[in-house]
Design an enzyme around this catalytic site. Structure first.
Site, mmCIF file in Angstrom:
data_model
loop_
_atom_site.group_PDB
_atom_site.id
_atom_site.type_symbol
_atom_site.label_atom_id
_atom_site.label_comp_id
_atom_site.label_asym_id
_atom_site.label_seq_id
_atom_site.Cartn_x
_atom_site.Cartn_y
_atom_site.Cartn_z
ATOM 1 N N CYS A 174 -3.655 -10.291 2.845
ATOM 2 C CA CYS A 174 -3.060 -9.258 3.687
ATOM 3 C C CYS A 174 -1.628 -8.933 3.288
ATOM 4 C CB CYS A 174 -3.127 -9.697 5.147
ATOM 5 S SG CYS A 174 -2.366 -11.297 5.433
ATOM 6 N N LEU A 175 -1.165 -9.480 2.160
ATOM 7 C CA LEU A 175 0.209 -9.185 1.743
ATOM 8 C C LEU A 175 0.255 -7.878 0.965
ATOM 9 C CD1 LEU A 175 1.635 -12.628 0.585
ATOM 10 C CD2 LEU A 175 1.354 -11.709 2.869
ATOM 11 N N CYS A 176 1.351 -7.149 1.146
ATOM 12 C CA CYS A 176 1.470 -5.843 0.506
ATOM 13 C C CYS A 176 2.021 -6.020 -0.913
ATOM 14 C CB CYS A 176 2.370 -4.961 1.368
ATOM 15 S SG CYS A 176 2.112 -3.240 1.017
ATOM 16 N N THR A 177 1.260 -6.708 -1.749
ATOM 17 C CA THR A 177 1.617 -6.886 -3.160
ATOM 18 C C THR A 177 0.336 -7.041 -3.968
ATOM 19 O OG1 THR A 177 2.417 -8.513 -4.772
ATOM 20 C CG2 THR A 177 2.131 -9.292 -2.536
ATOM 21 N N LEU B 107 6.886 -12.030 3.762
ATOM 22 C CA LEU B 107 6.274 -10.960 4.542
ATOM 23 C C LEU B 107 6.045 -11.270 6.024
ATOM 24 C CD1 LEU B 107 4.107 -9.266 1.839
ATOM 25 C CD2 LEU B 107 5.488 -8.049 3.491
#
Ligand SMILES: *Cc1c(COP(=O)(O)O)cnc(C)c1O
Length: 409
Positions: free
Chosen positions: A357-360, A398
């Site tokens: 769910c991390l934006c990377t 995050l």
């Protein structure tokens, strides 16, 4: 489709639900409260300990390198299973003592020990594995100031390395230990300075699946310990031979058979130099003891398609299980073993990419893996999650919550 590493053979299911330590994954999540969740099965750890004891000569102690998994309930249980803890910080010193390990069975390695860490260790009676001459001088001065006899061993940067290791820790210029050609001088200096000299710590590498390479390195380590001890003119109470036993994480990895290592070590011990006759020996293991005992359980939040590729988005990610994303000590990203925990054993559908769910873009737990049809709410399990998971991942990145942890057995 890309292959994934082997799921450890003992994992089974009941009505399609993955069992961990005999309990269904969904009920373990209920018990813990929510996903993401690390579950550790102490029964698996104890079986590894038994495997070690059965294979290794009696003169070889088993130490646990607690950085692999310092979860407090697990450490407390480990204190009763192994002969010593190896620690690498003042924080780990506190954890090791809290877990009930006797101070004279704890050894403290690691570069950059601060004065307050040295003092806490000397005060507690823990062995310091000296990483440099400067650290030796500071340890002696601190011991003098607080009126304690320090227990000091010398960590040697060996003039060889463990071939084929995932992480090399010896051979060539290294921040770890003292070069072999200066190690005896440091041991003599600490003896002259009034310390209780505990012997040698020689660690040549990690995550190795090649029994022959480990056997050769152990033989070279024994020979080096004998040569250095002759130079000092004293018998070392303990020779820590390092570790390096690896796990089969990736496609094509064959599990390490430790039995030939035990046989070869037995022979090497029988034939050891006279100066090592009364020494004890130790192997220090981290991942091999606890890695296979852990499963990381996440829940599917979303299933989406981009340009024909299916992405399964889960509520965990690299902030808890960095190693499975391929960003912890691996050069090429390969897939850890992964499964849909509530459809365990079902036939695979089209390959999917499992992302956290991390934006990377780094947050990938499974790259084009063959899983059964996945839906929102399903549970995705990542195996081999018992070592270097919760404690070795960037949990603050995050701002997501920390993972839950549960020890079984
Ligand atoms: C990290 C470390 C270990 C444990 O390594 P594993 O690969 O987990 O077995 C053992 N000894 C030292 C000195 C270490 O730094």
């Amino acid at each position: 489709m890309k292959p994934m590493g082997p799921i450890p053979a003992w994992f089974a299911s009941e009505e399609g639900m993955l069992l961990i330590g005999g309990c269904g994954a969904a009920s373990l999540i209920d018990e813990a409260g929510d996903t993401p969740l690390f579950v550790y099965d102490m029964g698996i750890v104890e079986a590894q300990v038994r495997r070690f004891r059965d294979a290794m000569p009696k003169a070889v102690d088993l130490h646990y390198a607690i950085k692999a998994n310092p979860y407090a309930p697990l450490l407390t249980r480990m204190a009763g299973q192994v002969d010593g803890f190896d620690i690498a910080s003042g924080g780990e010193l506190a954890m090791a003592l809290e877990a009930g390990m006797a101070p004279d069975r704890i050894s403290f390695a690691g570069p950059g020990k601060r004065d307050d860490e040295l003092e806490a260790a000397i005060f507690a009676g823990v062995t310091l594995n000296l990483e440099s001459e400067g650290e030796g001088r500071r340890a002696l001065a601190i011991a003098d100031r607080i009126g304690k006899t320090p227990r000091l061993a010398v960590r040697v940067n060996p003039d060889f390395d463990l071939k084929g290791s995932g992480m090399r820790m010896g051979g060539g210029a290294k921040p770890f230990g003292v070069d072999a050609d200066r190690a005896a001088a440091l041991a003599r200096a600490v003896i002259a300075g009034g310390a209780d000299w505990r012997g040698w710590h020689i660690f040549a590498g990690s995550q190795n699946l090649d029994a022959m390479a480990i056997i050769e390195t152990q033989a070279a380590t024994m020979a080096l310990a004998a040569r250095l001890s002759d130079e000092v003119g004293a018998s070392p109470p303990l020779v820590n031979l390092g570790g390096g036993f690896g796990l089969a994480y990736f496609p094509g990895d064959e599990p390490l058979d430790i039995r030939p290592i035990g046989v070869a070590l037995g022979t090497a011990l029988e034939e050891r130099a006279d100066i090592l006759r009364d020494s004890r020996f130790a192997l220090e293991l981290g991942r091999w003891l606890v890695g296979e005992a852990g499963v990381y359980l996440t829940r599917v939040i979303d299933v989406k398609i981009s340009q024909g590729e299916t992405f399964v988005v889960v509520d965990g990610g690299l902030h808890h299980q960095l190693a499975a994303s391929g960003n912890f000590g691996t050069v090429v990203r390969r897939n850890y073993p992964i499964a849909v925990a509530n459809r365990f054993g079902a036939l695979p559908a089209d390959p999917v990419t499992v992302v956290g769910c991390l934006c990377t873009p780094l947050d990938r737990l499974g790259d084009r893996v063959a899983l059964p049809q996945v839906q929102e709410g399903d549970l995705v399990a990542v195996f081999l999650a018992g070592a270097y998971g919760a404690s070795a991942s960037p949990a603050a990145f995050l701002g997501h919550p920390s993972p839950r942890q549960l020890l079984l057995g």
